[in-house]
Design an enzyme around this catalytic site. Structure first.
Site, PDB file in Angstrom:
ATOM      1  N   HIS A 142     -12.887  25.778  -6.892  1.00 32.21           N
ATOM      2  CA  HIS A 142     -13.559  25.672  -8.190  1.00 32.21           C
ATOM      3  C   HIS A 142     -13.365  24.249  -8.712  1.00 32.21           C
ATOM      4  O   HIS A 142     -12.286  23.876  -9.145  1.00 32.21           O
ATOM      5  CB  HIS A 142     -12.960  26.687  -9.166  1.00 32.21           C
ATOM      6  CG  HIS A 142     -13.767  26.923 -10.396  1.00 32.21           C
ATOM      7  ND1 HIS A 142     -13.870  26.002 -11.417  1.00 32.21           N
ATOM      8  CD2 HIS A 142     -14.544  27.979 -10.770  1.00 32.21           C
ATOM      9  CE1 HIS A 142     -14.643  26.484 -12.372  1.00 32.21           C
ATOM     10  NE2 HIS A 142     -15.069  27.677 -12.004  1.00 32.21           N
ATOM     11  N   CYS A 178     -20.499  32.533 -14.568  1.00 34.16           N
ATOM     12  CA  CYS A 178     -20.224  31.523 -13.551  1.00 34.16           C
ATOM     13  C   CYS A 178     -19.610  32.237 -12.352  1.00 34.16           C
ATOM     14  O   CYS A 178     -19.899  33.401 -12.101  1.00 34.16           O
ATOM     15  CB  CYS A 178     -19.309  30.432 -14.106  1.00 34.16           C
ATOM     16  SG  CYS A 178     -17.682  31.018 -14.601  1.00 34.16           S
TER      17      CYS A 178
END
Length: 616
Positions: free
Chosen positions: A538, A28
C-alpha cells in the site's frame, strides 16, 4: 457471496446514520470511505465492534470503516442500503499541471465513446465487404439504410461528447445533451440551409454546421460547468429544480450559438485544413511516429491525447490516417516480437506468458505484452519500436487510411476497405514489413539478452514448505508496522508485516508469484506468492484520494511476476507536496495461516534485500 456480507453491510449502513446522513461513499483497497453530513450521528464504537470490521478511523474529513482486502464485496452490499451520491468522489484540489489535466480530460471524454464509434466503424467495414462481394449494391436502399445506421454515431457525435464531457467536468450531463441538441436541431439546420442572416437580440449569429463536430460542444460544456454552478449558488433550494436548468440552457445556449459554437467551428475547420495538408504533404510522418513510439506513448498515457485527432479527422472527412495505421503496425510489431520471445526463452512460465500475450497483441490489445514481457526484457520493445516505425513509414508513404475505427489488430483489416481494396493491400504490406523486421530483430537480440541454458522443472520454481522470505519491494528505511501513521495498519488489524519510508519511487515484486489485484487508483497492489502468501503493498496513506495521479502501474490481475520485476512507479516528491504521508505498509493479509514472523533487517534497505521471514 452477497449473503455472506449482507448482515454486516446492513449494520454498517444503519450505524453510520442511514442514507440521509451519507453525502458520498467510496472504497479503497482495505476500507470504505464515508463523507457524512454529521459524524456525531454515526455510532463509531458500535461499528468498530461489528464482526468483520477491523477498525474505524476519522481522518481527513472522512469516516473510514476498515474492512480488509474483501472490502469490495462489503461495499457492494452496503450500496444496497445507502443510495445518495455513491459514485461521487469527495472533491479534491487538482494539483496536476495543465498538460496532465488536458490529457485526462481528453481521455475521459473520448474513451467512453470509443465502443460506439468502433461499432459504427465495424458496421461500415461490414457494408464495404457486402459491396465488395456483390451482396449489396452501392445504389440500393439496403446500402442507404445501413450506411446511415453507421453514420448516426458520427452525426450525433456532439451529443455523445456532451454527455461524457459533462460527466468528466461534474456538471449535469442531461443539460449538456440538451445543449448539444440545440446545435443539431432541425430548425437550426434549416437556417443554415437557407443561408440568410440571422440575429438574436440584435446580435448576428454565425450559421455553422455542427453535426460530426467536436470542438464546439466541448467549449460549450466547459462554459456550462461555470454557468450551472453559478446558477446553483444564487438560486433558492425550493426552486433549484426548475430555475437552474432554465438559466443553464438559456444562457449557455445563447453563448454557445453566438460565441463558442462559431469559435469551435473555426477551430475545427483550421484543424481539418491541417489534417488535409498533412495528408497531402506529409502523410508519412504520423504513421511513422505512431508506429515507432506508440508503446512509449502507452507507458506515459500520451496515446489518449493523440487518438482523438484520428476521430476528428474521420468525422470531418470519412477517413483517417493519423492514428489508425500507425497504431495497427505498432501492435502487430509488438505481438510478433513477444511471440518470438516465447520461442527463444527457456523458462516455461515465460513461454506461456509470452505466447498468450503475443496472441493478444496481434488482436490489438498490447498492454499485457508490453508490461508483462517487452518492458521487463527490453529487447522485444526495442525490436517492436524499429519494426513498427518501418511499417508505419510504408503505410504513410502510400497514404494508407482507414474508413472506420475499431481495435488496431488483425480483426480491424476490413476497416481499410474503401471504394477499392488498395488500402487493404497497403496496410497488409505495412503489417508484413513491421512483423518481419520485428521478428528478425527480436531473434537476433535474443542471443544477447536471453540465457541459453536449460531450466529444469525443479529449478524454475522453488517451493519452501517451511515458510516464505519476503524481500523489500521498495528502497528506503525499514520500519516496524507499529510506526505507521495509520491506526488500522499500526494495530496490525489488517495483518502483520513491515513498512518502508521510501527514498525512490519504484515498487518491485518481493517474491515470485502472481498479481492478485491492482486497485484502479494504482496506489495498492495485492500479490500471492508461489508458496501461498497473500501480500498487500500500500503506497502511502490515504493516497486513494489521488485517483491514480502520480502513479503508474505495469502489471494487471492474474499476471505472473518474478522477484524484482517492476510493479509500479510513483512520483514520491509530488505525493509529499500534495500533503500525503508516503509510508508504505507491506502486509501479510493471510497472517493467521502463519505461526512466526521475523524481521531480518533494520534501517536502510534496498529492493530485493530479504526483510521478512514467515514460518507456517
Amino acid at each position: 457471496m452477497s449473503k455472506k456480507y449482507e448482515s454486516l453491510a446492513k449494520s454498517i449502513a444503519d450505524k453510520v446514520g442511514g442514507s440521509e446522513n451519507v453525502e458520498t461513499l467510496a472504497h479503497c483497497q482495505t476500507r470504505m470511505r464515508f463523507v457524512l453530513h454529521d459524524n456525531s450521528k454515526a455510532d463509531k464504537e458500535g461499528i468498530k465492534n461489528l464482526d468483520g470490521v477491523a477498525n474505524v478511523i476519522e481522518s481527513g474529513g472522512q469516516f473510514q470503516v476498515v474492512i480488509g482486502t474483501h472490502v469490495e464485496q462489503v461495499y457492494e452490499e452496503v450500496t444496497k442500503f445507502i443510495s445518495p451520491n455513491l459514485d461521487e468522489e469527495p472533491v479534491q484540489e487538482d494539483n496536476r499541471n495543465l498538460f496532465n489535466r488536458l490529457i485526462d480530460f481528453i481521455s475521459g471524454t473520448f474513451s467512453p465513446v470509443i465502443p460506439a464509434i468502433s461499432g459504427a466503424g465495424m458496421v461500415k467495414a461490414l457494408l464495404a465487404l457486402l459491396v465488395l462481394f456483390n451482396v449489396v449494391s452501392g445504389d440500393s436502399q439496403t446500402y442507404y439504410v445501413i450506411d446511415f445506421m453507421a453514420d448516426a454515431v458520427f452525426y450525433f457525435l456532439p451529443v455523445f461528447l456532451a454527455y461524457t464531457a459533462a460527466s468528466k467536468l461534474k456538471c449535469s450531463p442531461y443539460l449538456a445533451v440538451a445543449l448539444a441538441g440545440i446545435l443539431l436541431h432541425p430548425n437550426f439546420s434549416a437556417l443554415v440551409e437557407e443561408g440568410e442572416a440571422v440575429s438574436v437580440f440584435g446580435i448576428p449569429m454565425e450559421l455553422a454546421t455542427y453535426s460530426t463536430s467536436v470542438i464546439p460542444i466541448l467549449l460549450i460544456v466547459f462554459a456550462q460547468k461555470y454557468i450551472e454552478g453559478f446558477a446553483r449558488r444564487i438560486t433558492p433550494d425550493a426552486v433549484k429544480i426548475v430555475i437552474v436548468p432554465m438559466i443553464t440552457i438559456f444562457v449557455t445556449g445563447l453563448i454557445g450559438l453566438l460565441i463558442l459554437g462559431p469559435i469551435g467551428s473555426y477551430a475545427g475547420n483550421y484543424l481539418a485544413d491541417g489534417f488535409e495538408a498533412m495528408q497531402n504533404y506529409g502523410p508519412w510522418l504520423p504513421p511513422t511516429l505512431i508506429g515507432a513510439f506508440l508503446p512509449v506513448m502507452v507507458i506515459f498515457g500520451l496515446h489518449h491525447s493523440v487518438a482523438p485527432l484520428g476521430f476528428m479527422q474521420l468525422a470531418a472527412f470519412g477517413y483517417e490516417g493519423i492514428f489508425g495505421p500507425g497504431a495497427m503496425v505498432s501492435n502487430i510489431a509488438m505481438g510478433v516480437s513477444v511471440l518470438v520471445v516465447s520461442l527463444r526463452t527457456q523458462k516455461q512460465s515465460e513461454k506461456q506468458l509470452a505466447t498468450a500475450n503475443g496472441i493478444t497483441g496481434l488482436m490489438g490489445v498490447t498492454e499485457p505484452a508490453l508490461y508483462g514481457v517487452a518492458l521487463p526484457k527490453r529487447y522485444p520493445l526495442i525490436a517492436s519500436i524499429i519494426g513498427g516505425g518501418f511499417g508505419g513509414l510504408y503505410a504513410g508513404i502510400v497514404s494508407t487510411v482507414r474508413f472506420g475505427t475499431g481495435s488496431s489488430g488483425l480483426p480491424a483489416i476490413p476497416l481499410y476497405i474503401g471504394e477499392d481494396i488498395t488500402n487493404v493491400i497497403n496496410i497488409a504490406i505495412a503489417l508484413v514489413i513491421a512483423a518481419v523486421i520485428s521478428a528478425i530483430l527480436t531473434y537476433v537480440l535474443s542471443f544477447r539478452f536471453e540465457k541459453n541454458q536449460e531450466v529444469n522443472e525443479s529449478e524454475s520454481k522453488e517451493v519452501t514448505l517451511e515458510g516464505t522470505i519476503v524481500s523489500s519491494p521498495v528502497a528506503g528505511e525499514l520500519l516496524p508496522m507499529s510506526e505507521v501513521k495509520d491506526e488500522a495498519f499500526a494495530s496490525e488489524a489488517l495483518g502483520k508485516g513491515f513498512a518502508i519510508e521510501p527514498t525512490e519511487g519504484t515498487v518491485v515484486a518481493p517474491f515470485d508469484g502472481k498479481i492478485a489485484t491492482v486497485f484502479p487508483s494504482k496506489h495498492a497492489i495485492g500479490l500471492v506468492s508461489d508458496t501461498g502468501m497473500e501480500l498487500l503493498i500500500h503506497v502511502g496513506l490515504n493516497t486513494v484520494e489521488l485517483n491514480g495521479q502520480y502513479f503508474e502501474s505495469f502489471v494487471e490481475a492474474e499476471q505472473p511476476v518474478k522477484k524484482g520485476q517492476m510493479l509500479l512507479k510513483f512520483e514520491l516528491d509530488k505525493i509529499r507536496e500534495a500533503g500525503y504521508t508516503t509510508q508504505i505498509p507491506v502486509v501479510v493479509t493471510n497472517t493467521l495461516q502463519y505461526s512466526e514472523f521475523e524481521l531480518l533487517n533494520e534501517g536502510e534497505t534496498s529492493t530485493e534485500d530479504p526483510v521478512l521471514k514467515v514460518e507456517v
